[in-house]
Motif scaffolding. Structure first.
Motif, short mmCIF file in Angstrom:
data_model
loop_
_atom_site.label_atom_id
_atom_site.label_comp_id
_atom_site.label_asym_id
_atom_site.label_seq_id
_atom_site.Cartn_x
_atom_site.Cartn_y
_atom_site.Cartn_z
N PRO A 122 -3.07 54.30 -21.05
CA PRO A 122 -3.54 55.33 -20.06
C PRO A 122 -5.07 55.69 -20.29
N LYS A 123 -5.68 56.06 -19.33
CA LYS A 123 -7.09 56.47 -19.43
C LYS A 123 -6.95 57.80 -20.15
N ASN A 124 -6.10 58.71 -19.78
CA ASN A 124 -6.13 60.02 -20.16
C ASN A 124 -4.61 60.04 -20.96
N GLU A 125 -4.66 59.99 -22.39
CA GLU A 125 -3.35 59.96 -23.14
C GLU A 125 -2.75 61.42 -22.83
N ILE A 126 -3.19 62.48 -22.97
CA ILE A 126 -2.66 63.58 -23.04
C ILE A 126 -2.02 63.92 -21.69
N ASN A 127 -2.58 63.90 -20.49
CA ASN A 127 -1.97 64.19 -19.04
C ASN A 127 -0.66 63.06 -19.10
N LYS B 207 -1.74 62.74 -36.21
CA LYS B 207 -2.95 63.36 -36.59
C LYS B 207 -3.41 64.19 -35.58
N LYS B 208 -3.42 63.95 -34.24
CA LYS B 208 -3.86 64.35 -32.98
C LYS B 208 -2.95 65.87 -32.53
N ASN B 209 -4.05 66.98 -32.90
CA ASN B 209 -3.32 68.04 -32.65
C ASN B 209 -2.71 68.15 -30.97
N LYS B 210 -3.59 67.59 -30.11
CA LYS B 210 -3.08 67.93 -28.65
C LYS B 210 -1.82 67.09 -28.35
N ILE B 211 -1.56 66.03 -29.05
CA ILE B 211 -0.29 65.09 -29.00
C ILE B 211 0.87 65.89 -29.77
N ARG B 212 0.31 66.47 -30.78
CA ARG B 212 1.72 67.19 -31.77
C ARG B 212 1.94 68.22 -30.68
N SER B 213 1.06 68.91 -30.03
CA SER B 213 1.56 70.17 -29.06
C SER B 213 2.36 69.78 -28.02
N ILE B 214 2.26 68.58 -27.45
CA ILE B 214 3.12 68.33 -26.53
C ILE B 214 4.50 67.93 -27.07
N LEU B 215 4.44 67.35 -28.19
CA LEU B 215 5.95 66.89 -28.78
C LEU B 215 6.62 68.12 -29.28
N LYS B 216 5.86 68.93 -29.84
CA LYS B 216 6.29 70.23 -30.48
C LYS B 216 7.03 71.21 -29.21
N LYS B 217 6.36 71.20 -28.30
CA LYS B 217 7.05 71.80 -26.90
C LYS B 217 8.40 71.38 -26.79
N SER C 183 15.42 63.41 -33.69
CA SER C 183 14.52 62.81 -34.89
C SER C 183 12.93 63.09 -34.23
N SER C 184 12.04 63.68 -34.91
CA SER C 184 10.64 64.37 -34.35
C SER C 184 10.12 62.90 -34.36
N GLY C 185 10.48 61.71 -35.37
CA GLY C 185 9.88 60.65 -35.72
C GLY C 185 10.01 59.66 -34.38
N LEU C 186 11.06 59.79 -33.99
CA LEU C 186 11.34 59.01 -32.73
C LEU C 186 10.51 59.37 -31.52
N LEU C 187 10.23 60.51 -31.65
CA LEU C 187 9.47 60.98 -30.45
C LEU C 187 7.81 60.56 -30.49
N TYR C 188 7.40 60.53 -31.66
CA TYR C 188 6.17 59.93 -32.10
C TYR C 188 5.91 58.55 -31.90
N ARG C 189 7.29 57.64 -32.04
CA ARG C 189 7.10 56.49 -31.93
C ARG C 189 7.29 56.11 -30.40
N TYR C 190 8.00 56.93 -29.52
CA TYR C 190 8.01 56.67 -28.33
C TYR C 190 6.52 57.03 -27.67
N ALA C 191 5.97 58.23 -28.09
CA ALA C 191 4.77 58.30 -27.58
C ALA C 191 3.74 57.05 -27.90
N SER D 235 1.91 55.35 -34.61
CA SER D 235 2.36 56.58 -34.76
C SER D 235 1.89 57.34 -35.49
N SER D 236 1.45 56.80 -36.78
CA SER D 236 0.91 57.66 -38.04
C SER D 236 -0.41 57.94 -37.71
N VAL D 237 -0.93 57.29 -36.34
CA VAL D 237 -2.48 57.77 -36.29
C VAL D 237 -2.37 58.71 -35.18
N ILE D 238 -1.57 58.71 -34.14
CA ILE D 238 -1.46 59.93 -33.33
C ILE D 238 -0.68 61.13 -33.96
#
Length: 211
Positions: A47-52, A85-95, A30-38, A80-83
């Motif tokens: 974290p100060k730097n969410e992406i790293n 929308k963020k392309n850099k976070i989507r890229s991490i979860l897409k990978k 479930s991709s939704g579960l990944l976003y919820r976990y993030a 999770s509905s907010v993040i």
């Protein structure tokens, strides 16, 4: 064989995806579960730097550990509905999702952009729809167990807002792939839903592998 399941909030896509995965022995994600976990991680550790931070956390993540955590709180749902929308976070979860699909050749992934972005070449694509009133009542029953004070009108409002946000967002919006088969869970019970999905999947299996 790989199956993608997309749809809006509370349309029954998770239920359908889990049922078809169990019947055909597909690894389920479930991709939704990944976003919820993030969101859970960000809200907990700030974290100060969410992406790293998320890159490190998702690098060696065991997906099946996520079922041990309560990721369905109102705060996590909102965040999770907010993040999403963020392309850099989507890229991490897409990978992570792409690696999952490479590791498991027999899999079913559900979300909002699986057919269009994650598995555009999936063998079968399902798109789940449901009348908002029915979807709201379904989600209300689920949430009421955790929060007895919750109101149906608030659940309906939140679902409508989430669906509009998913459809209108710039990065990987909720879209129906041209090849997707519609599954209207407002008109089908679980057994009828599984029967319809199975019929289409069996056709593909016969085409690919014969009897």
């Amino acid at each position: 064989i790989q199956v993608s399941c997309d749809g809006g909030a509370a349309t029954g896509k998770s239920t359908g995806a889990k049922m078809i995965s169990k019947k055909f022995s597909l690894k389920f994600l479930s991709s939704g579960l990944l976003y919820r976990y993030a969101s859970f991680l960000i809200l907990k550790f700030k974290p100060k730097n969410e992406i790293n931070f998320l890159k490190r956390k998702f690098k060696n993540l065991n997906y099946y550990h996520l079922n041990r955590i309560n990721l369905h709180t109102p705060a996590i749902s909102k965040h999770s509905s907010v993040i999403a929308k963020k392309n850099k976070i989507r890229s991490i979860l897409k990978k992570f999702q792409l690696n999952f699909s490479k590791k498991h050749k027999k899999c079913c992934i559900e979300g909002r952009d699986i057919s269009t972005k994650i598995l555009p070449n999936s063998d079968v694509k399902f798109f789940f729809i449901c009348n908002l009133n029915i979807a709201a009542k379904r989600r209300y029953k689920e949430l009421k167990r955790l929060n007895p004070k919750i109101k149906l009108k608030d659940v309906k409002k939140a679902l409508r807002s989430r669906n509009i946000s998913d459809i209108k967002r710039k990065n990987s919006p909720l879209l129906k792939h041209p090849d997707s088969i519609s599954i209207d869970t407002g008109k089908l019970d679980k057994q009828a839903m599984l029967a319809k999905m199975s019929k289409h999947l069996e056709k593909i299996l016969i085409t690919k592998h014969g009897n």
